[in-house]
Design a protein around this motif. Structure first.
Motif, PDB file in Angstrom:
ATOM      1  N   ASN A 184      48.139  52.767   2.118  1.00 27.38           N
ATOM      2  CA  ASN A 184      47.621  54.131   2.221  1.00 27.38           C
ATOM      3  C   ASN A 184      47.262  54.475   3.661  1.00 27.38           C
ATOM      4  N   GLU A 185      46.669  53.506   4.368  1.00 27.59           N
ATOM      5  CA  GLU A 185      46.339  53.727   5.770  1.00 27.59           C
ATOM      6  C   GLU A 185      47.602  53.964   6.599  1.00 27.59           C
ATOM      7  N   ILE A 186      48.624  53.141   6.357  1.00 23.76           N
ATOM      8  CA  ILE A 186      49.890  53.304   7.095  1.00 23.76           C
ATOM      9  C   ILE A 186      50.529  54.648   6.770  1.00 23.76           C
ATOM     10  N   ASP A 187      50.524  55.006   5.480  1.00 23.68           N
ATOM     11  CA  ASP A 187      51.125  56.267   5.054  1.00 23.68           C
ATOM     12  C   ASP A 187      50.385  57.447   5.681  1.00 23.68           C
ATOM     13  N   LYS A 188      49.060  57.358   5.728  1.00 25.92           N
ATOM     14  CA  LYS A 188      48.266  58.417   6.341  1.00 25.92           C
ATOM     15  C   LYS A 188      48.572  58.535   7.831  1.00 25.92           C
ATOM     16  N   TYR A 189      48.716  57.402   8.496  1.00 21.94           N
ATOM     17  CA  TYR A 189      49.011  57.392   9.925  1.00 21.94           C
ATOM     18  C   TYR A 189      50.386  58.024  10.201  1.00 21.94           C
ATOM     19  N   LEU A 190      51.365  57.677   9.371  1.00 24.60           N
ATOM     20  CA  LEU A 190      52.708  58.227   9.564  1.00 24.60           C
ATOM     21  C   LEU A 190      52.744  59.723   9.263  1.00 24.60           C
ATOM     22  N   LYS A 191      51.988  60.166   8.290  1.00 23.33           N
ATOM     23  CA  LYS A 191      51.929  61.598   8.007  1.00 23.33           C
ATOM     24  C   LYS A 191      51.309  62.360   9.177  1.00 23.33           C
ATOM     25  N   GLU A 192      50.315  61.756   9.812  1.00 18.38           N
ATOM     26  CA  GLU A 192      49.744  62.385  11.002  1.00 18.38           C
ATOM     27  C   GLU A 192      50.787  62.488  12.114  1.00 18.38           C
ATOM     28  N   GLY A 193      51.588  61.417  12.270  1.00 15.24           N
ATOM     29  CA  GLY A 193      52.668  61.459  13.251  1.00 15.24           C
ATOM     30  C   GLY A 193      53.689  62.533  12.916  1.00 15.24           C
ATOM     31  N   MET A 194      53.993  62.708  11.618  1.00 11.35           N
ATOM     32  CA  MET A 194      54.920  63.760  11.198  1.00 11.35           C
ATOM     33  C   MET A 194      54.355  65.139  11.527  1.00 11.35           C
ATOM     34  N   GLU A 195      53.062  65.326  11.310  1.00 11.75           N
ATOM     35  CA  GLU A 195      52.450  66.619  11.616  1.00 11.75           C
ATOM     36  C   GLU A 195      52.518  66.917  13.107  1.00 11.75           C
ATOM     37  N   ILE A 196      52.275  65.881  13.927  1.00 13.17           N
ATOM     38  CA  ILE A 196      52.372  66.062  15.383  1.00 13.17           C
ATOM     39  C   ILE A 196      53.799  66.455  15.772  1.00 13.17           C
ATOM     40  N   ALA A 197      54.786  65.757  15.191  1.00 11.93           N
ATOM     41  CA  ALA A 197      56.183  66.051  15.506  1.00 11.93           C
ATOM     42  C   ALA A 197      56.562  67.461  15.060  1.00 11.93           C
ATOM     43  N   GLN A 198      56.064  67.872  13.915  1.00 11.90           N
ATOM     44  CA  GLN A 198      56.371  69.220  13.435  1.00 11.90           C
ATOM     45  C   GLN A 198      55.772  70.294  14.334  1.00 11.90           C
ATOM     46  N   LYS A 199      54.590  70.031  14.876  1.00  9.77           N
ATOM     47  CA  LYS A 199      53.983  70.990  15.796  1.00  9.77           C
ATOM     48  C   LYS A 199      54.754  71.047  17.109  1.00  9.77           C
ATOM     49  N   GLN A 200      55.259  69.904  17.577  1.00  8.60           N
ATOM     50  CA  GLN A 200      56.007  69.864  18.830  1.00  8.60           C
ATOM     51  C   GLN A 200      57.391  70.497  18.704  1.00  8.60           C
ATOM     52  N   TYR A 201      57.946  70.465  17.509  1.00  3.65           N
ATOM     53  CA  TYR A 201      59.355  70.810  17.315  1.00  3.65           C
ATOM     54  C   TYR A 201      59.699  72.209  17.830  1.00  3.65           C
ATOM     55  N   PRO A 202      58.967  73.259  17.470  1.00  2.82           N
ATOM     56  CA  PRO A 202      59.329  74.589  17.996  1.00  2.82           C
ATOM     57  C   PRO A 202      59.276  74.654  19.517  1.00  2.82           C
ATOM     58  N   ALA A 203      58.273  73.980  20.134  1.00  3.63           N
ATOM     59  CA  ALA A 203      58.173  74.007  21.599  1.00  3.63           C
ATOM     60  C   ALA A 203      59.350  73.302  22.241  1.00  3.63           C
ATOM     61  N   VAL A 204      59.799  72.202  21.647  1.00  5.28           N
ATOM     62  CA  VAL A 204      60.959  71.485  22.192  1.00  5.28           C
ATOM     63  C   VAL A 204      62.197  72.364  22.125  1.00  5.28           C
ATOM     64  N   LEU A 205      62.392  73.050  21.009  1.00  4.47           N
ATOM     65  CA  LEU A 205      63.563  73.922  20.872  1.00  4.47           C
ATOM     66  C   LEU A 205      63.522  75.078  21.858  1.00  4.47           C
TER      67      LEU A 205
END
Length: 735
Positions: A184-205
């Motif tokens: 659960n801790e690992i899954d939570k950590y990876l979901k946080e990483g996914m949220e960060i990537a999703q926020k960065q995605y429009p700026a990268v494009l």
């Protein structure tokens, strides 16, 4: 003795019994679980979130196990304690803070460069996809761990407190619970990483810009990948025929070993031929895998090409959405092909394992070939593994591409594109539901789509068949065809069309009609001899169709002109094989069409409904013939069944031995012409009454006997027959 019902006087026991059964049935029906008083509950201290409490429980458990191991004498029981000790060591070694996977997205949202090259974006996408894959694996591991926890819990509570297995299950359960917490801790950590990537995605494009030269260059690379794929597919097409011939040759060689006892040398040779056949199959599989590899390469370049056009100045979002959807479909199709390839390679590996070294019947040539096949199997496994990984990566990048297309559009364009995509997805989902196999038998999948296809073909066949019959009926009416012609034309087109529809239905189901054609060709010669009579009848029916010598409604005689010598009646139906004849006794006679063609047929109503009957009768010698003719002619003219025109004729037929024979030639028409026996009865009755009324003798057979005087001898009167004796006496009396 009087019996009394105690239950009626005291209803309490009956109510208790009813209540008991209701409780039992309620438990069975609604699945109510009755808690087991002696059931084991999980020991929460072993997986407590409080480290001090958990460590104290581990320490106490370790001391108890050490004492038991030191004092126990039973080896089996001691082994169980040792297993518990090992589980406890693993449980104690688990960390509260698991090792988390590294998430490096190349740059953060704050320090994104103003201008990004495609290489930077591609590197970012690769790391983003890595996070997505890690999150997917983590979610799957978490789901599996939760299932294991539930399974262990069910096993644990099913045991009694004194069951020796419960101690091991307690430790296993605690271990899995702590693993779930870590996951659960690992899954939570990876979901946080996914949220960060999703926020960065429009700026990268927003920070990438591509010129037309870069896009044109990528277009050339994509065309080269497509050309390479097409070349491999063409080579496979050219090589398929040769490979099929080689496989058929190997199968023929192997078939020659069947059905007889083999020597060791023959068995070695058979095994070698089996290996050669397996080699051909593996070569085909390797060729297919190279095509799959080229396909995945082309799809990668095609997807990159979509990226480049998306990042251009004026992208066509509809076209890009369709192209991205097509890539996703091809990935799904490619995965199905690789799944089939995995199944085949496992089968080939199993077949190869039975022919490997160590078998005394494997010769030197076979040993060398086995080594080559082992290398081919490893090659296939490597290719398939690489293709699966690249397909997974391409699939994840496709999801990012779809999201990038959505982000690049305006609000209205986004709504239009999503509406179109949802519509397409609805049809695809409906089609996937219809294609879902309900029954699988002998490699054939029966689905709802297959049922619908068969029903549509059947309905189409029925509609076209009825339309054909309607068209033929109208054509026959306009061209004044007979009913028999219309019926036979309908039958002539109906049966071939039914055969065609049946072949189409077999093809839809998946049955190879070519094999049926080969079987039909092989059986046609033998069946031809057995069905020559049927074919003769069919051909005769077609000839009668165009000949029109016999039609429904005709009154015919088959064989002879009268019913004692043959069949006589109305033609009520003409089929493609036989004709139905109905006699005046209401008996249906089925006559094969070949008999109508081969025998003499008298058609009484072929061109005219008028028929002349010749009815014989006799009068005695010495009768006035002219008077007889006049009287009989007048009598038959008074009959309603006799036509006045042409008028009846009374003819002298012959001078018989005992009478003058005459013929009453009368004309009848319509239904009367089809009832010769009834007409004969009416006319003969009229003739008899007329002759009797006017005293004209109707003769019967008689014989005159003349005796010469010179040869007169005594005669025994009793030896003469009674009839002859009577005539002799009558002649003597008249003289």
């Amino acid at each position: 003795m009087k019996l009394t019902d105690n239950s009626a006087q005291n209803p309490a026991p009956r109510k208790l019994v009813i209540l008991f059964f209701l409780i039992v049935f309620g438990i069975e029906i609604f699945g109510v679980k009755v808690p087991n008083i002696l059931a084991v509950e999980p020991d929460g201290k072993l997986y407590s979130e409080q480290t001090a409490e958990r460590d104290a429980a581990y320490k106490l458990k370790a001391e108890q196990l050490a004492k038991k191991i030191a004092t126990v004498t039973d080896e089996k029981e001691k082994q169980g304690f040792l297993v518990q000790q090992q589980l406890l060591i693993k449980l104690d070694a688990l960390s509260d803070k698991p090792e988390k996977p590294a998430i490096d997205l190349l740059f953060s949202e704050q320090n994104i460069p103003k201008t990004l090259s495609w290489q930077d974006v591609e590197q970012y996408l690769e790391r983003y996809v890595g996070v997505i894959q890690e999150a997917k694996i983590s979610a799957q591991n978490l789901e599996n761990s939760e299932k294991q926890v539930q399974t262990l819990y069910n096993r644990l509570i099913a045991l009694d407190d004194h069951d020796p297995q419960q101690e091991i299950l307690q430790l296993q359960y605690a271990f899995q619970v702590r693993k779930v917490a870590q996951q659960n801790e690992i899954d939570k950590y990876l979901k946080e990483g996914m949220e960060i990537a999703q926020k960065q995605y429009p700026a990268v494009l927003a920070h990438i810009h591509l010129d037309q030269k870069t896009i044109d260059k990528q277009e050339k690379v994509r065309n080269q990948a497509k050309k390479k794929l097409q070349g491999l597919e063409d080579e496979k097409i050219l090589a398929t025929a040769g490979n099929d011939v080689l496989l058929q040759q190997q199968e023929s060689l192997l078939a020659g070993y069947l059905g007889r006892e083999l020597s060791d040398d023959e068995r070695k040779e058979m095994h070698y031929e089996q290996l050669k056949s397996l080699k051909q199959q593996l070569q085909q599989l390797i060729t297919d895998d190279h095509i799959h590899e080229a396909t995945i390469g082309f799809l990668e370049e095609e997807q990159k090409n979509i990226w480049f056009h998306l990042l251009a100045e004026k992208p066509d979002f509809f076209t890009l959405t369709d192209l991205s959807g097509n890539i996703n479909k091809q990935i799904m199709l490619l995965r199905k092909k690789t799944e089939k390839a995995h199944s085949l390679i496992y089968t080939y590996e199993k077949n190869l394992s039975t022919l490997r070294g160590g078998n005394a019947l494997v010769g030197p040539k076979a040993e060398e070939l086995i080594n080559t096949l082992d290398e081919n199997v490893r090659t296939v496994f490597t290719l398939l593994s690489s293709i699966d990984q690249r397909a997974e990566m391409l699939d994840n990048r496709g999801r990012l591409l779809d999201r990038a297309i959505d982000l690049k559009q305006s609000t209205f364009g986004f709504m239009v594109t999503k509406t179109k995509e949802a519509t397409d997805n609805i049809f695809e989902k409906i089609l996937s539901i219809l294609k879902y196999p309900l029954i699988s038998y002998s490699g054939m999948n029966v689905s709802l789509l297959l049922f619908l296809q068969v029903i549509i073909v059947l309905i189409f066949g029925i509609i076209v068949n009825r339309l054909y019959g309607h068209v033929v009926s109208r054509m026959g009416k306009n061209r004044k065809w007979s009913e028999q012609t219309v019926h036979l034309v309908q039958a002539f087109g109906k049966y071939p069309f039914v055969f065609i529809v049946a072949m189409i239905m077999l093809s839809v189901v998946g049955i190879n009609t070519r094999s049926l054609a080969l079987v039909a060709g092989a059986l046609s010669v033998g069946i031809g001899f057995g069905m020559q009579t049927i074919v003769n009848n069919l051909v005769s029916g077609i000839i009668l169709l165009f000949d029109k010598s016999i039609r429904p409604g005709d009154f015919i005689c088959l064989g002879e002109n009268s019913s004692p010598g043959g069949f006589r009646g109305n033609v009520v139906q003409m089929n493609i094989r036989a004709t139905v004849l109905r006699t005046n006794d209401n008996i249906n006679i089925i006559v094969p069409n070949a008999d109508l063609m081969a025998s003499q047929v008298v058609n009484w109503t072929y061109s005219d409904e008028r028929v002349r009957f010749r009815i014989p009768f006799s009068v005695a010698y010495g009768t006035d013939i002219d008077r007889v003719k006049r009287l009989i002619k007048e009598a038959v003219l008074g009959l309603p069944v006799v036509m006045p025109e042409p008028e009846p004729q009374i003819w002298m037929a012959s001078h018989a031995a005992s009478s003058l024979d005459l013929l009453a030639a009368i004309w009848v028409e319509g239904q009367n012409a089809r009832q010769p026996a009834q007409i004969s009865d009416i006319v003969l009755t009229c003739i008899y009454k007329t002759l009797q009324k006017h005293g004209i003798e109707i003769p019967f057979p008689q014989m005159d006997l003349h005796l010469r005087a010179a040869e007169r001898q005594p005669t025994d009167i009793t030896a003469i027959p009674e009839t002859l004796r009577f005539n002799v006496f009558r002649e003597a009396a008249t003289q």
